[in-house]
Design a protein around this motif. Structure first.
Motif, short mmCIF file in Angstrom:
data_model
loop_
_atom_site.label_atom_id
_atom_site.label_comp_id
_atom_site.label_asym_id
_atom_site.label_seq_id
_atom_site.Cartn_x
_atom_site.Cartn_y
_atom_site.Cartn_z
N GLY A 221 0.84 -1.21 0.00
CA GLY A 221 0.00 0.00 0.00
C GLY A 221 0.87 1.25 0.00
N TRP A 222 1.90 1.23 0.84
CA TRP A 222 2.79 2.39 0.94
C TRP A 222 3.50 2.63 -0.39
CZ3 TRP A 222 8.30 2.73 1.01
CH2 TRP A 222 8.79 3.97 1.42
N LEU A 223 3.95 1.53 -1.02
CA LEU A 223 4.65 1.67 -2.31
C LEU A 223 3.70 2.21 -3.37
CD1 LEU A 223 6.82 -1.57 -2.43
CD2 LEU A 223 7.60 0.79 -2.22
N GLN A 224 2.43 1.70 -3.34
CA GLN A 224 1.45 2.19 -4.32
C GLN A 224 1.21 3.68 -4.14
OE1 GLN A 224 -1.83 -0.40 -3.68
NE2 GLN A 224 -1.29 -1.76 -5.39
N ARG A 225 1.11 4.09 -2.87
CA ARG A 225 0.89 5.52 -2.60
C ARG A 225 2.07 6.33 -3.11
NH1 ARG A 225 -1.47 3.48 1.97
NH2 ARG A 225 0.33 3.77 3.31
N ARG A 226 3.28 5.82 -2.84
CA ARG A 226 4.48 6.52 -3.31
C ARG A 226 4.45 6.66 -4.82
NH1 ARG A 226 9.83 7.08 -1.04
NH2 ARG A 226 10.62 6.58 -3.09
N LYS A 227 3.97 5.57 -5.46
CA LYS A 227 3.95 5.57 -6.93
C LYS A 227 2.99 6.64 -7.45
CE LYS A 227 3.20 2.41 -10.62
NZ LYS A 227 2.34 1.29 -10.87
N VAL A 228 1.77 6.73 -6.86
CA VAL A 228 0.83 7.72 -7.40
C VAL A 228 1.31 9.15 -7.15
CG1 VAL A 228 -1.30 6.37 -7.38
CG2 VAL A 228 -0.72 7.67 -5.37
N TYR A 229 2.05 9.34 -6.05
CA TYR A 229 2.51 10.70 -5.77
C TYR A 229 3.84 11.01 -6.47
CZ TYR A 229 -0.91 11.37 -1.99
OH TYR A 229 -2.06 11.54 -1.27
N ALA A 230 4.49 9.94 -7.05
CA ALA A 230 5.89 10.07 -7.48
C ALA A 230 6.15 11.30 -8.35
CB ALA A 230 6.32 8.80 -8.21
N LYS A 231 5.24 11.55 -9.32
CA LYS A 231 5.61 12.64 -10.25
C LYS A 231 5.14 14.02 -9.79
CE LYS A 231 1.77 12.08 -13.44
NZ LYS A 231 1.28 12.14 -14.75
N TRP A 232 4.61 14.09 -8.56
CA TRP A 232 4.12 15.38 -8.09
C TRP A 232 5.00 15.88 -6.95
CZ3 TRP A 232 0.58 16.86 -11.44
CH2 TRP A 232 -0.18 15.89 -12.07
N PRO A 233 5.69 17.00 -7.15
CA PRO A 233 6.53 17.51 -6.04
C PRO A 233 5.66 17.98 -4.87
CG PRO A 233 6.53 19.03 -7.91
CD PRO A 233 5.74 17.84 -8.34
N ARG A 234 6.02 17.52 -3.68
CA ARG A 234 5.22 17.87 -2.49
C ARG A 234 5.71 19.21 -1.94
NH1 ARG A 234 4.60 16.53 3.21
NH2 ARG A 234 2.60 15.49 3.53
N PRO A 235 4.80 20.14 -1.70
CA PRO A 235 5.24 21.43 -1.14
C PRO A 235 5.95 21.23 0.20
CG PRO A 235 2.90 21.47 -1.70
CD PRO A 235 3.35 20.07 -1.85
N ARG A 236 6.88 22.12 0.51
CA ARG A 236 7.61 21.98 1.78
C ARG A 236 6.69 22.24 2.96
NH1 ARG A 236 12.57 24.80 1.72
NH2 ARG A 236 13.47 24.24 -0.27
N ARG A 237 5.83 23.21 2.77
CA ARG A 237 4.85 23.46 3.82
C ARG A 237 3.50 23.81 3.17
NH1 ARG A 237 3.26 28.17 5.41
NH2 ARG A 237 2.93 27.47 7.54
N PHE A 238 2.45 23.70 3.98
CA PHE A 238 1.11 23.93 3.43
C PHE A 238 0.52 25.22 4.00
CE2 PHE A 238 1.65 19.30 3.34
CZ PHE A 238 1.45 19.07 1.98
N ASP A 239 -0.25 25.90 3.15
CA ASP A 239 -0.88 27.15 3.60
C ASP A 239 -2.21 26.89 4.29
OD1 ASP A 239 1.20 28.40 2.42
OD2 ASP A 239 0.12 28.80 0.54
N ARG A 240 -2.81 25.75 3.97
CA ARG A 240 -4.13 25.46 4.57
C ARG A 240 -4.28 23.95 4.75
NH1 ARG A 240 -4.18 27.89 0.30
NH2 ARG A 240 -5.31 29.80 0.82
#
Ligand SMILES: Cc1cc2nc3c(=O)[nH]c(=O)nc-3n(C[C@H](O)[C@H](O)[C@H](O)COP(=O)(O)OP(=O)(O)OC[C@H]3O[C@@H](n4cnc5c(N)ncnc54)[C@H](O)[C@@H]3O)c2cc1C
Length: 721
Positions: A221-240
């Protein structure tokens, strides 16, 4: 083989085994001491006739496992003692798996149908779980040799697991445990009791081994989640914490909850606050129904002794009232109210550009990019217009546009016999239109039982609606400047009928809004019903993106959208601690025709289709004092209960204010209250709500203890003597 013969064969076999068990004291043979004492003799058999002994041993093991006879441990030790580790393991591995399969099949063919029929609804989540993750669970149960072997075989036979999978997973899963016991059998002298074989350390290893499939599942499950998020850079912090797309029932409740728990939340609405329900759905339709009812009441006033009651429908005034009602309710859903609650409201078109960013095209043309930890999609649905040739060119009304009418259509065709079609067909007919309602299926309100649909159909016809069920709309034509719908009548030898109209209202369903705002780019999958695919916690394949309401299904109601919204908001904000699965066990709904139709739980048709055993209790509202006094003595309360018990499986009410009457049953089902509790509750006289109590009374009468009553009768007679 017929089931009765199979039962007879199994019963005969069980009796034979029982007899042999007692006659030959077989239990004494399946003890460690006996095994130790017989070791040399058994080994001599193997030496003398290895193949025959192996075949007999194999047969005995399979039979013992298939008949769920205790003693598998001793037999496994015996295999080690007789055949050594290699051959012993081979024999036991196949014999135990084969025996397990036979027990599994026996449970499946003899018990499953009955158990599923009786407890089908309760077992549904287990069935779903087994269908989805059964392999993991079975592997865990097999790897830890503490779970009773025979019990697993029988229980798994009651689930939908395929026999081949059960066999394969069992053989693989039991291998390690079997090896340990067979190996112990090779050193039989050192074993004092079966408990010696499993030392605490070895048991610990088995438990770890057993946890392995679950850990593996979590890792996958964790690997699948990593895969779906792989091509999207995660912001360092969130505004909301949360962005909610759509301010209909689902979106408003999500935003409300987020603000109530002090999260930073932005609600984006591209059109009108309040969504479909306030602007195009529940609210205007109920306002129209009210005016239509008033018109009908005036027409029928003489039945109440009021003569010369006259009423002229001023359609423009009716529609003005509809809009006034919307305006009166608007403040509940307004930007001001939500801003005061602590929600940032943006009016503009939202587009998801990454799992953590939403771009909003504001009304003034400017664009704002929001960065957020989680997103709730509550984009709703829009009317579906079927690809009927000529329909687009001729133009049609939908639930979005019908509220813009200012003149009553003289001839109205309503396409669709679902709740919206029926509510509007009846209303327009009562307001004075000549209404023809066209439905492809053999009856209106196809989700409800036939007798319910028949009552609604009768009432529609009584209001002047020409009801054409079993008619398929083929095309729309304009002949001599006159629009007409051509439909094929299924029951009249496929003859075509032409229905002239001034307006056609299309009410054949509503399609979830799933395009044009980023789902495609993110690759968020849809279900076959074209709703956004979510798991039970309402998460899409991106665990931080949730979907609720009409866009997510499976229901298209304001209250289910709001119900899901609670789960989505709580999961989005607190999911790192605990996530909740949306609970669909008790979902009520109502159709506001006259008479109203309200339902919670199973209908009779559904119970039959799902093979769920039920008892039916019916109370006719024509017998109810208040309904008689009101001149609305028609309809019924229909309750499905578990056979022999007062537990409610489903209720359908047809009658005046059925939608309100249902609430008592919704509460009862939600909190596990049976009909006895409803019967024991004082209901105000004379009210329509008494119908619920009388229905419970009907049930009680049918379950009166006849034998006891006969004794009581004798007692009374004796008292007279
Ligand atoms: C005629 C009619 C009668 C009905 N009667 C009843 C009834 O009696 N009882 C009942 O329970 N239900 C009824 N319904 C159904 C009910 O209206 C819906 O189930 C309910 O409104 C669904 O709420 P929702 O939040 O999912 O979607 P909606 O209320 O449709 O809200 C979705 C919102 O999202 C906005 N949106 C979509 N995409 C974007 C985007 N990209 N950016 C910004 N905003 C966006 C839309 O503009 C819309 O306002 C009726 C519906 C109709 C049409």
């Amino acid at each position: 083989m017929p089931k009765a013969a199979l039962w007879a064969a199994v019963a005969a076999l069980a009796l034979a085994v029982l007899w042999a068990w007692r006659a030959y004291d077989l239990g004494a043979w399946l003890t460690l001491d006996q095994l130790k004492a017989s070791r040399d003799a058994l080994q001599a058999h193997v030496q003398a006739q290895p193949l025959l002994t192996a075949a007999v041993f194999f047969g005995v093991y399979v039979a013992a496992a298939a008949l769920s006879i205790p003693g598998a441990v001793i037999l496994t030790l015996a295999a080690g003692a007789m055949f050594g580790l290699g051959w012993g393991l081979l024999l036991v591995s196949f014999a135990s798996s084969l025996g397990a399969l036979l027990a599994f099949l026996a449970a499946r063919y003899l018990l499953r149908e009955t158990i599923q029929a009786r407890f089908g609804k309760a077992l549904a989540p287990i069935n779903e779980g087994v269908a989805k993750d059964g392999t993991f669970y079975l592997l865990t149960l097999r790897l830890v040799p503490l779970f009773p072997f025979w019990l697993i075989n029988l229980l798994m036979g009651l689930t939908p697991m395929r026999a081949g999978r059960f066999y394969g997973v069992s053989q693989l899963g039991m291998l390690a445990g079997t090896a340990v016991y067979v190996n112990a059998g090779t050193q039989l002298a050192a074993v004092q009791s079966p408990g010696d074989i499993l030392s605490p350390a070895l048991l610990g290893s088995f438990v770890l081994l057993g946890l392995f499939p679950l850990i593996a599942k979590a890792v996958v499950g964790w690997l699948q989640r990593r895969k779906v998020y792989a091509k999207w850079p995660r912001p360092r912090r969130f505004d909301r914490n949360l962005v909610v797309i759509g301010a209909g029932a689902g979106g408003l409740v999500s935003a409300y909850i987020a603000a109530a728990v002090k999260a930073k939340v932005t609600l984006v609405e591209g059109h009108r606050m309040g969504g479909d329900c306030l602007n195009y759905g529940c609210v205007p339709s109920k306002a129209l129904i009210r005016s239509a009812k008033a018109a009908r009441q005036l027409k029928k006033a003489h039945e109440l002794g009021v003569s010369c009651a006259q009423g002229q429908v001023d359609f423009a005034a009716v529609m003005r009232r509809v809009h006034t009602v919307i305006r009166d309710i608007e403040p509940h859903d307004s930007v001001q109210r939500y801003t005061q609650l602590g929600v940032q409201v943006l009016q503009g078109q939202a587009r998801i550009t990454s799992p953590w960013t939403v771009e909003v095209r504001l009304a003034d043309g400017a664009t704002q990019t929001l960065n957020t930890r989680s997103i709730v999609i509550a984009a709703g649905a829009s009317p579906f217009i079927p690809p009927i040739p000529g329909l687009k060119e001729a133009g049609c009304l939908t639930s979005d546009t019908v509220w813009g009418l200012t003149e009553l259509p003289r001839r109205l065709v309503v396409l669709g016999g679902g709740p919206i079609g029926c509510e509007l067909a009846q209303s327009f007919a009562r307001l004075g239109s000549t209404v023809t309602q066209v439905e492809m299926l053999p009856r209106v309100m196809a989700r409800e039982d036939t007798e319910v649909a028949d009552l609604v159909a009768t009432s529609l016809r009584a209001d002047g609606v020409q009801l054409l069920t079993g008619h398929q709309a083929l095309r729309v034509e304009v002949v001599g400047g006159q629009k007409r719908l051509v439909a094929r009548a299924g029951d009249a030898g496929d003859a075509e009928v032409a229905i002239p109209f001034d307006e056609l209202l299309c009410a054949v369903g509503r399609s979830p809004r799933v395009s044009g705002y980023g789902l495609e780019e993110l690759g968020i999958p849809l279900t076959p019903r074209k709703t956004i695919q979510t798991n039970a916690c309402l998460q899409t394949i991106f665990p931080n993106i949730y979907a609720v309401g009409d866009v997510a299904g499976p229901y298209q109601f304001t209250h289910t959208a709001a119900h899901q919204a609670w789960y989505a908001a709580v999961n989005a904000l607190f999911g790192s601690f605990r996530r909740f699965k949306a609970d669909y066990r008790v979902i009520p709904w109502a159709t506001f025709t006259d008479p109203e139709v309200a339902r919670v739980g199973l209908s009779e048709t559904e119970a039959q289709e799902q093979g769920i055993a039920y008892e039916l209790t019916r109370y006719g509202i024509d017998d109810l004092d208040r309904a008689i006094a009101d001149g609305s003595a028609h309809g019924f309360v229909k309750v499905l209960t578990v056979p022999g018990k007062d537990r409610i499986l489903g209720v359908t009410i047809v009658g005046e204010h059925a939608g309100d009457l249902l609430a008592e049953y919704v509460l009862a089902m939600k909190h596990g209250l049976g009909l006895n509790k409803i019967l024991g509750t004082i209901h105000t006289y004379p009210t329509l709500a008494e119908a619920n109590k009388y229905a419970a009374g009907e049930w009680k009468r049918a379950h009166a203890p006849q034998r006891l009553l006969r004794w009581v009768e004798r007692f009374h007679a004796w008292q007279l003597a």
